[in-house]
Scaffold this active site. Sequence first.
Site, PDB file in Angstrom:
ATOM      1  N   THR A   1       1.583   9.928   3.886  1.00 61.37           N
ATOM      2  CA  THR A   1       0.486  11.139   3.223  1.00 61.37           C
ATOM      3  C   THR A   1      -0.838  11.372   4.230  1.00 61.37           C
ATOM      4  OG1 THR A   1      -0.009   9.426   1.894  1.00 61.37           O
ATOM      5  CG2 THR A   1       1.467  11.116   0.771  1.00 61.37           C
TER       6      THR A   1
ATOM      7  N   ASP B   1       0.908  -1.300  -0.062  1.00 62.68           N
ATOM      8  CA  ASP B   1      -0.013   0.004  -0.125  1.00 62.68           C
ATOM      9  C   ASP B   1       0.812   1.324   0.056  1.00 62.68           C
ATOM     10  OD1 ASP B   1      -2.243   1.670   0.514  1.00 62.68           O
ATOM     11  OD2 ASP B   1      -1.591   1.725   2.724  1.00 62.68           O
ATOM     12  N   LEU B   2       0.398   2.466  -0.176  1.00 64.47           N
ATOM     13  CA  LEU B   2       1.490   3.640  -0.420  1.00 64.47           C
ATOM     14  C   LEU B   2       1.190   4.521   0.783  1.00 64.47           C
ATOM     15  CD1 LEU B   2       3.054   5.426  -2.111  1.00 64.47           C
ATOM     16  CD2 LEU B   2       1.017   6.616  -3.042  1.00 64.47           C
ATOM     17  N   ASP B   3       0.033   5.219   0.934  1.00 62.82           N
ATOM     18  CA  ASP B   3      -0.323   6.191   1.858  1.00 62.82           C
ATOM     19  C   ASP B   3      -0.173   5.374   3.427  1.00 62.82           C
ATOM     20  OD1 ASP B   3      -1.064   8.306   0.380  1.00 62.82           O
ATOM     21  OD2 ASP B   3      -2.556   6.875  -0.259  1.00 62.82           O
TER      22      ASP B   3
ATOM     23  N   GLU C   1       0.251  -3.301   4.643  1.00 60.09           N
ATOM     24  CA  GLU C   1      -1.010  -2.400   4.855  1.00 60.09           C
ATOM     25  C   GLU C   1      -0.903  -1.576   6.173  1.00 60.09           C
ATOM     26  OE1 GLU C   1      -3.497  -0.844   4.050  1.00 60.09           O
ATOM     27  OE2 GLU C   1      -3.799  -1.725   1.855  1.00 60.09           O
ATOM     28  N   ASP C   2      -1.363  -0.547   6.304  1.00 61.82           N
ATOM     29  CA  ASP C   2      -1.640   0.261   7.374  1.00 61.82           C
ATOM     30  C   ASP C   2      -3.149   0.458   7.779  1.00 61.82           C
ATOM     31  OD1 ASP C   2      -1.936   2.305   5.378  1.00 61.82           O
ATOM     32  OD2 ASP C   2      -1.982   3.672   6.865  1.00 61.82           O
TER      33      ASP C   2
ATOM     34  N   SER D   1      -2.516   0.212  -4.447  1.00 57.86           N
ATOM     35  CA  SER D   1      -2.963   1.563  -3.650  1.00 57.86           C
ATOM     36  C   SER D   1      -4.303   2.014  -4.100  1.00 57.86           C
ATOM     37  CB  SER D   1      -2.022   2.752  -3.748  1.00 57.86           C
ATOM     38  OG  SER D   1      -2.686   4.019  -3.323  1.00 57.86           O
ATOM     39  N   ALA D   2      -5.025   2.698  -3.277  1.00 56.68           N
ATOM     40  CA  ALA D   2      -6.595   3.165  -3.650  1.00 56.68           C
ATOM     41  C   ALA D   2      -6.389   4.568  -4.279  1.00 56.68           C
ATOM     42  CB  ALA D   2      -7.436   3.324  -2.623  1.00 56.68           C
TER      43      ALA D   2
ATOM     44  N   LYS E   1      -5.486   7.819  -6.663  1.00 57.45           N
ATOM     45  CA  LYS E   1      -5.448   8.101  -7.891  1.00 57.45           C
ATOM     46  C   LYS E   1      -4.092   8.965  -8.279  1.00 57.45           C
ATOM     47  CE  LYS E   1     -10.109   7.674  -9.317  1.00 57.45           C
ATOM     48  NZ  LYS E   1     -11.497   8.068  -9.615  1.00 57.45           N
ATOM     49  N   ASN E   2      -3.480   9.455  -6.914  1.00 61.45           N
ATOM     50  CA  ASN E   2      -2.407  10.389  -7.153  1.00 61.45           C
ATOM     51  C   ASN E   2      -1.228   9.342  -6.786  1.00 61.45           C
ATOM     52  OD1 ASN E   2      -3.667  12.905  -7.255  1.00 61.45           O
ATOM     53  ND2 ASN E   2      -4.469  12.427  -5.301  1.00 61.45           N
TER      54      ASN E   2
ATOM     55  N   ARG F   1     -11.364   8.356  -2.429  1.00 60.35           N
ATOM     56  CA  ARG F   1     -11.689   9.560  -2.480  1.00 60.35           C
ATOM     57  C   ARG F   1     -13.266  10.053  -2.345  1.00 60.35           C
ATOM     58  NH1 ARG F   1      -9.431  13.088  -6.959  1.00 60.35           N
ATOM     59  NH2 ARG F   1      -7.794  11.789  -6.588  1.00 60.35           N
TER      60      ARG F   1
ATOM     61  N   LYS G   1     -11.055  -1.475  -1.375  1.00 60.51           N
ATOM     62  CA  LYS G   1     -10.700  -2.235  -0.378  1.00 60.51           C
ATOM     63  C   LYS G   1     -11.884  -2.226   0.625  1.00 60.51           C
ATOM     64  CE  LYS G   1      -5.838  -1.020  -0.890  1.00 60.51           C
ATOM     65  NZ  LYS G   1      -4.722  -0.336  -0.333  1.00 60.51           N
TER      66      LYS G   1
ATOM     67  N   LYS H   1      -8.708   6.196   6.217  1.00 59.50           N
ATOM     68  CA  LYS H   1      -7.309   5.359   5.863  1.00 59.50           C
ATOM     69  C   LYS H   1      -7.936   4.240   4.860  1.00 59.50           C
ATOM     70  CE  LYS H   1      -4.416   7.108   9.232  1.00 59.50           C
ATOM     71  NZ  LYS H   1      -3.429   6.615  10.351  1.00 59.50           N
TER      72      LYS H   1
ATOM     73  N   VAL I   1      -9.652   4.283   2.291  1.00 61.59           N
ATOM     74  CA  VAL I   1     -10.688   4.447   1.554  1.00 61.59           C
ATOM     75  C   VAL I   1     -10.731   5.387   0.404  1.00 61.59           C
ATOM     76  CG1 VAL I   1     -13.196   5.233   2.043  1.00 61.59           C
ATOM     77  CG2 VAL I   1     -11.966   4.007   3.966  1.00 61.59           C
TER      78      VAL I   1
HETATM   79  C1  G6P Z   1      -5.555   6.040   0.108  1.00 59.60           C
HETATM   80  C2  G6P Z   1      -5.645   6.792   1.313  1.00 59.60           C
HETATM   81  C3  G6P Z   1      -6.768   7.360   1.652  1.00 59.60           C
HETATM   82  C4  G6P Z   1      -7.380   8.096   0.397  1.00 59.60           C
HETATM   83  C5  G6P Z   1      -7.440   7.171  -1.165  1.00 59.60           C
HETATM   84  C6  G6P Z   1      -7.630   7.889  -2.226  1.00 59.60           C
HETATM   85  O1  G6P Z   1      -6.131   4.713   0.146  1.00 59.60           O
HETATM   86  O2  G6P Z   1      -5.336   6.045   2.297  1.00 59.60           O
HETATM   87  O3  G6P Z   1      -6.765   8.275   2.617  1.00 59.60           O
HETATM   88  O4  G6P Z   1      -8.593   8.744   0.472  1.00 59.60           O
HETATM   89  O5  G6P Z   1      -6.043   6.573  -1.218  1.00 59.60           O
HETATM   90  O6  G6P Z   1      -6.392   8.828  -2.551  1.00 59.60           O
HETATM   91  P1  G6P Z   1      -6.675   9.930  -3.537  1.00 59.60           P
HETATM   92  O7  G6P Z   1      -5.184  10.411  -3.789  1.00 59.60           O
HETATM   93  O8  G6P Z   1      -6.916   9.353  -4.917  1.00 59.60           O
HETATM   94  O9  G6P Z   1      -7.554  10.940  -3.250  1.00 59.60           O
HETATM   95 MG    MG Z   2      -2.789   2.964   3.728  1.00 56.93          MG
END
Ligand code: G6P
Ligand code: MG
Length: 215
Positions: free
Chosen positions: A17, A9-11, A169-170, A114-115, A117-118, A49, A145, A45, A47
């Site tokens: 982030t 996972d990223l964030d 994963e966190d 990762s969920a 889009k960034n 956007r 997820k 977290k 979840v």
């Molecule tokens: C990750 C983060 C979430 C965030 C989601 C969408 O899963 O843990 O907090 O809402 O990504 O991120 P985005 O950059 O597409 O808004």
């Molecule tokens: Mg995360």
Amino acid sequence: MNIKGCIFDLDGVVVDTAKYHFLAWKKLGQELGFDFTEQDNERLKGVSRMRSLDILLEIGGLSLTEEEKVAAATKKNEWYLEYIKQMKPEEILPGVLDFFKSLKEAGIKIALGSASKNAVLILNILDIKGYFDVIVDGNSVSKAKPDPEVFLQGAEKLGLTAEECVVFEDAEAGVEAAKNGGMRCVGIGEPAVLSKADVVVDGFNAFTIENLKQL
Ligand code: G6P
Ligand code: MG
């Protein structure tokens, strides 16, 4: 089963982030006239956007039209981008790069699941995109997820089975996604929150490739 791939996972796993997501959601909450706490932020977290926005609106007791929701989520993302554009490679979480290097040396593949889009933008800002053999992010999945889609796609693109992969994963929803996909999972954070993970550590300084082999 031998581990041939790690899916990250990223964030909150590679980089923190979550604090920038929090600041941007808080600003949106303020604009809409209510307070949004760090404790509330835990619910966002992992979840997506738009689902995060729904949770935020529920906390504030507000309802918006679809059009207003798109505008609000766009605004939040613009604020979020302002923060992440200023991130430095020093913000990569401790031990992550050494762990990536030891995986490379051991011939274990690395994927992003990762969920966000960034995600690609963040990997580029941190100059770590080159470590990833495969990237699956919020632009390529349709189910959020705890659905395992993001991790199953990652394994498939690596050319591996779920049993050959370990997920890092966190978020509680992320741990559930990994387990729903039949993968082993290392939780990064609080054991009480991530109780479904196979093992929980507080960061990569406490987890080496030797620990990985023992999973
Ligand atoms: C990750 C983060 C979430 C965030 C989601 C969408 O899963 O843990 O907090 O809402 O990504 O991120 P985005 O950059 O597409 O808004
Ligand atoms: Mg995360």
